[in-house]
Each structure stands twice: as structure tokens, then as C-alpha cells.
Motif scaffolding. Structure first.
Motif, short mmCIF file in Angstrom:
data_model
loop_
_atom_site.label_atom_id
_atom_site.label_comp_id
_atom_site.label_asym_id
_atom_site.label_seq_id
_atom_site.Cartn_x
_atom_site.Cartn_y
_atom_site.Cartn_z
N THR A 110 34.64 20.64 16.12
CA THR A 110 36.13 20.96 15.81
C THR A 110 36.60 19.51 15.79
N CYS A 111 37.81 19.48 15.00
CA CYS A 111 38.53 17.99 14.66
C CYS A 111 39.96 18.25 14.63
N GLY A 112 40.73 17.58 14.78
CA GLY A 112 42.22 17.52 14.43
C GLY A 112 43.06 16.38 15.29
N TYR A 113 44.33 16.86 15.73
CA TYR A 113 45.46 15.86 16.03
C TYR A 113 45.88 16.33 17.31
N HIS A 114 46.16 15.47 18.26
CA HIS A 114 46.95 15.96 19.58
C HIS A 114 47.94 14.62 19.51
N ASN A 115 48.52 15.03 20.69
CA ASN A 115 49.72 13.74 21.19
C ASN A 115 50.37 13.45 19.66
N TRP A 116 50.94 14.45 19.11
CA TRP A 116 51.76 14.24 17.96
C TRP A 116 53.15 13.85 18.27
N ASN A 117 53.63 12.88 17.76
CA ASN A 117 54.96 12.25 17.99
C ASN A 117 55.81 12.21 16.64
N LYS A 118 56.54 13.27 16.54
CA LYS A 118 56.99 13.42 15.38
C LYS A 118 58.18 12.30 15.27
N ARG A 119 58.78 12.03 16.26
CA ARG A 119 60.00 11.00 15.88
C ARG A 119 59.42 9.57 15.44
N HIS A 120 58.07 9.39 15.76
CA HIS A 120 57.45 7.90 15.29
C HIS A 120 56.47 8.48 14.39
N SER A 121 56.41 9.34 14.05
CA SER A 121 55.17 9.72 12.87
C SER A 121 53.98 9.50 13.10
N ARG A 122 53.53 9.85 14.24
CA ARG A 122 52.10 9.29 14.80
C ARG A 122 51.51 10.58 15.40
N ALA A 123 49.98 10.37 15.43
CA ALA A 123 49.39 11.42 16.03
C ALA A 123 48.05 10.99 16.43
N GLU A 124 47.22 11.35 17.38
CA GLU A 124 45.94 11.00 17.68
C GLU A 124 44.97 11.79 17.27
N ILE A 125 43.86 11.27 16.50
CA ILE A 125 42.94 12.25 15.92
C ILE A 125 41.64 12.18 16.84
N GLY A 126 41.03 13.43 17.05
CA GLY A 126 39.96 13.75 17.85
C GLY A 126 38.99 14.64 17.16
N TYR A 127 37.66 14.59 17.56
CA TYR A 127 36.52 15.36 17.13
C TYR A 127 35.29 15.38 17.98
N GLU A 128 34.57 16.29 17.60
CA GLU A 128 33.19 16.17 18.39
C GLU A 128 32.22 17.22 17.43
N LEU A 129 31.02 16.91 17.57
CA LEU A 129 30.09 17.84 16.93
C LEU A 129 28.82 18.11 17.52
N SER A 130 28.18 19.35 17.42
CA SER A 130 27.05 19.44 17.93
C SER A 130 25.92 18.67 17.60
N ILE A 131 25.07 18.43 18.44
CA ILE A 131 23.96 17.12 18.46
C ILE A 131 23.26 17.56 17.08
#
Length: 185
Positions: free
Chosen positions: A86-107
């Protein structure tokens, strides 16, 4: 699935991948990834012990989309129609136009360039459709593969965040990376 703004969940395709909504039917694949210690040691939580935990995580990802707090895609190999992460964004702060990206893969998908391929398209999605100016990533200092991938995508290392998060019963140091919209490679 539709978010609170009436937007349908976006499907993104690359040469080798299809990024799409994570569904309850994906719980077994999610569980196989999130129950693996080797994968989870850099994720910030202990491995899952039950399929129910995978179903709960899927609901969290989907609730974040519905409520406008983030978006998480399931990564499928196009030719095999098999979920590899999976991959995507969390901690999306719209006021400051920023988000944290995250991801992981099967080995079995490590070292094949899949994450870099997926991140390129979701970075573009973040700038174009989420109106992001800044994309952040926090990474364990020991996670050399993730650091290399982010730097290859143009992320800049901003510094060490000492004891930044309490993961797995220990305060963890993390490295902050960022990619600004006007610095895209």
C-alpha cells in the motif's frame, strides 16, 4: 467509495502497477504484509496477529479518505493482479498544504523499483489533486532502502528528530524528509 467532497476513489495506473482502493476483500493480503516482522520493524508498530486487525486497518484507511484526512492505495501488480503493498498520504494538513507519505511492500516485491514507480505517481497526484506544496516522510535511520528511494525521488533530508515517536514501546529517532512542489525532479 466516495469521500465527503463527493469524489470517487481515484485509480492510478503505471506500466507495471495499478493503485486502487483498499477493500475488505484485500484483508488477507494486508494481513500477510502487516504480520511480517521484517516489514513491520520500520513501520512503527508490532506485526499483526489476526485477520481482524487487517480489517480494522482497512477501515481506518478508508475512513481517512471519506473524512478527507488522507488517502491510501492498494498496490497491485498489473500482470498478476496481485496486491503487493500500500501507499498513500496521512496527516493531511489542508491549511498548510502538506501531508505525510507512507508505504510498504511485501518482501517478494522488494528491490524491483515498485515503490519508486508508485510514489512518483502519487506525488504527482498529491500536487495536482490534493493541492499539496510539501510532502513529508519520516523514516527510521536504519531503513537504508527507504532513504535511498526518497532521495532518488528528490526528497531532501531535513534532520534527525530525536525520540520523535513512541513506537513499539520505545522512543524512536526518525529522519524528516521533504519534497516541495517547486523542487520536483
Amino acid at each position: 467509495m466516495t469521500d465527503r467532497n463527493g469524489l470517487d476513489f481515484p485509480i492510478i495506473e503505471t506500466d507495471r502497477l495499478i493503485l486502487k482502493e483498499i477493500k475488505v476483500e484485500d484483508a488477507m493480503s494486508i494481513f500477510s504484509i502487516f504480520s511480517n516482522e521484517e516489514i513491520m520493524k520500520y513501520y512503527g508498530q508490532f506485526p499483526m496477529n489476526s485477520l481482524g486487525e487487517a480489517e480494522n486497518l482497512i477501515e481506518i484507511f478508508n475512513d481517512n479518505f471519506r473524512s478527507g484526512r488522507g488517502i491510501r492505495w492498494s498496490i497491485f501488480l498489473r500482470e498478476e493482479n496481485r496486491q503487493i503493498g500500500t501507499c498513500g498520504y496521512h496527516n493531511w494538513n489542508k491549511r498548510h498544504s502538506r501531508a505525510e507519505i507512507g508505504y510498504e511492500l511485501s518482501i517478494d516485491a522488494w528491490g524491483k523499483g515498485y515503490i519508486k514507480e508508485a510514489l512518483k505517481v502519487i506525488i504527482n497526484y498529491g500536487y495536482e489533486f490534493m493541492n499539496l506544496n510539501r510532502i513529508e516522510a519520516v523514516v527510521y535511520p536504519e531503513n537504508e532502502a527507504s532513504i535511498k528511494c526518497l532521495m532518488n525521488l528528490g526528497f531532501k533530508q531535513e534532520g534527525l528528530l530525536e525520540e520523535y515517536a513512541f513506537f513499539r514501546e520505545v522512543y524512536q529517532n526518525l529522519i524528516m524528509f521533504s519534497l516541495l512542489k517547486n523542487n520536483i525532479k
